[in-house]
Enzyme design. Structure first.
Site, PDB file in Angstrom:
ATOM      1  NE  ARG A   1     -43.886 -67.635 -10.418  1.00  0.00           N
ATOM      2  CZ  ARG A   1     -45.096 -67.086 -10.342  1.00  0.00           C
ATOM      3  NH1 ARG A   1     -45.582 -66.732  -9.186  1.00  0.00           N
ATOM      4  NH2 ARG A   1     -45.813 -66.906 -11.430  1.00  0.00           N
TER       5      ARG A   1
ATOM      6  NE  ARG B   1     -54.001 -64.460 -16.710  1.00  0.00           N
ATOM      7  CZ  ARG B   1     -53.137 -64.988 -15.842  1.00  0.00           C
ATOM      8  NH1 ARG B   1     -53.541 -65.884 -14.967  1.00  0.00           N
ATOM      9  NH2 ARG B   1     -51.873 -64.637 -15.876  1.00  0.00           N
TER      10      ARG B   1
ATOM     11  CE  LYS C   1     -50.153 -70.500  -9.286  1.00  0.00           C
ATOM     12  NZ  LYS C   1     -49.891 -70.505 -10.744  1.00  0.00           N
TER      13      LYS C   1
ATOM     14  NE  ARG D   1     -46.361 -65.157 -16.723  1.00  0.00           N
ATOM     15  CZ  ARG D   1     -47.676 -64.987 -16.816  1.00  0.00           C
ATOM     16  NH1 ARG D   1     -48.206 -64.533 -17.933  1.00  0.00           N
ATOM     17  NH2 ARG D   1     -48.443 -65.268 -15.799  1.00  0.00           N
TER      18      ARG D   1
ATOM     19  NE  ARG E   1     -50.778 -61.036 -15.140  1.00  0.00           N
ATOM     20  CZ  ARG E   1     -50.524 -62.050 -14.314  1.00  0.00           C
ATOM     21  NH1 ARG E   1     -51.462 -62.458 -13.486  1.00  0.00           N
ATOM     22  NH2 ARG E   1     -49.361 -62.650 -14.320  1.00  0.00           N
TER      23      ARG E   1
HETATM   24  P1  AMP Z   1     -48.177 -64.385 -11.279  1.00  0.00           P
HETATM   25  O1  AMP Z   1     -49.244 -63.368 -11.169  1.00  0.00           O
HETATM   26  O2  AMP Z   1     -48.116 -65.317 -10.114  1.00  0.00           O
HETATM   27  O3  AMP Z   1     -48.213 -65.123 -12.607  1.00  0.00           O
HETATM   28  O4  AMP Z   1     -46.789 -63.599 -11.248  1.00  0.00           O
HETATM   29  C1  AMP Z   1     -46.477 -62.607 -12.214  1.00  0.00           C
HETATM   30  C2  AMP Z   1     -44.983 -62.352 -12.225  1.00  0.00           C
HETATM   31  O5  AMP Z   1     -44.560 -61.878 -10.952  1.00  0.00           O
HETATM   32  C3  AMP Z   1     -44.117 -63.586 -12.488  1.00  0.00           C
HETATM   33  O6  AMP Z   1     -43.978 -63.862 -13.866  1.00  0.00           O
HETATM   34  C4  AMP Z   1     -42.799 -63.147 -11.851  1.00  0.00           C
HETATM   35  O7  AMP Z   1     -42.121 -62.223 -12.672  1.00  0.00           O
HETATM   36  C5  AMP Z   1     -43.270 -62.395 -10.618  1.00  0.00           C
HETATM   37  N1  AMP Z   1     -43.426 -63.286  -9.443  1.00  0.00           N
HETATM   38  C6  AMP Z   1     -44.581 -63.657  -8.824  1.00  0.00           C
HETATM   39  N2  AMP Z   1     -44.337 -64.469  -7.785  1.00  0.00           N
HETATM   40  C7  AMP Z   1     -42.987 -64.615  -7.740  1.00  0.00           C
HETATM   41  C8  AMP Z   1     -42.118 -65.349  -6.904  1.00  0.00           C
HETATM   42  N3  AMP Z   1     -42.570 -66.120  -5.907  1.00  0.00           N
HETATM   43  N4  AMP Z   1     -40.789 -65.269  -7.148  1.00  0.00           N
HETATM   44  C9  AMP Z   1     -40.302 -64.526  -8.148  1.00  0.00           C
HETATM   45  N5  AMP Z   1     -41.067 -63.808  -8.976  1.00  0.00           N
HETATM   46  C10 AMP Z   1     -42.404 -63.852  -8.795  1.00  0.00           C
END
Ligand code: AMP
Length: 217
Positions: free
Chosen positions: A88, A127, A13, A170, A159
């Protein structure tokens, strides 16, 4: 144009958003990035969010909504937004709907990027990300040219939540909470399913072709 990118972590994405941002002049809003900023700025919200993020769990909706609605007030969102990582879960689809109605906007396209989990695990293992500007790298497909970030010179790191045990959780969280959004948006007739296996540029080409055919402004 308002686009929502759906897909599991590591489905690409962010890479597609980066290209869309450049070509269409609309801004990528990643709730993951907003949360990571809150964590690195040591805010109270960030401290709570970190507990969930470190485990690969979803951060409570009200905290994410607070960051997102603030971010959308910024003038750079006026042209349109690429939503990356929000919604999400089903409750968040309603929250997004409310945010868009408030701004007299609507989603033009939902892009669902599909990648098998075994490939996602390989991708997340390789990554890397710049701790300064967030630029993404991959040790196999797009390694950084030097030791530091090509854009800002920042340190390139793994990360915390790309660790193997957290990645597994996840993906479980995605399956349980986020996957049902595919049916939700598919019913609305604005979703395109895309095969996310392949070269970033080729996937992007297919995506922009679709945007042109749909004549989305
Ligand atoms: P991402 O970078 O999108 O993979 O997000 C990293 C982490 O941030 C996720 O594993 C969640 O813990 C948190 N996170 C990101 N977006 C959301 C969301 N819309 N709702 C809840 N937690 C989120």
């Amino acid at each position: 144009m308002n686009i929502l990118l759906l897909g599991a972590p590591g489905s690409g994405k962010g890479s597609q958003a980066e290209l869309l941002e450049k070509e269409y002049g609309i801004v990528q809003v990643s709730t993951g990035d907003l949360l990571r900023d809150a964590v690195s700025n040591n805010t109270d919200l960030g401290a709570i969010a970190k507990i969930y993020m470190d485990k690969g769990e979803l951060v409570p909706n009200d905290l994410v909504l607070e960051l997102l609605s603030d971010r959308l007030k910024n003038r750079d969102c006026d042209n349109g937004v690429i939503f990356d990582g929000f919604p999400r879960n089903i409750e968040q689809t309603e929250l997004l709907e409310d945010l868009l109605v408030e701004r007299e906007r609507e989603l033009d396209i939902v892009v669902n990027i599909e990648v098998p989990f075994d490939l996602i695990i390989t991708r997340l293992n390789s990554r890397r990300v710049c701790s300064g500007c967030g630029k993404g790298y991959n040790t196999i497909t797009s390694p950084p040219k030097g030791e530091n970030c090509e854009s800002c010179g920042g340190e390139i790191i793994i990360r915390d939540d790309d660790r193997e045990d957290v990645v597994k959780n996840r993906l479980d969280v995605y399956d349980k909470n986020t996957k049902p959004l595919i049916a939700h948006y598919s019913q609305k007739g604005i979703m395109i399913n895309m095969n996310g296996v392949g070269k970033i540029a080729e996937i992007y080409e297919e995506l922009t072709q679709y945007i042109k055919e749909k004549k989305v402004q």
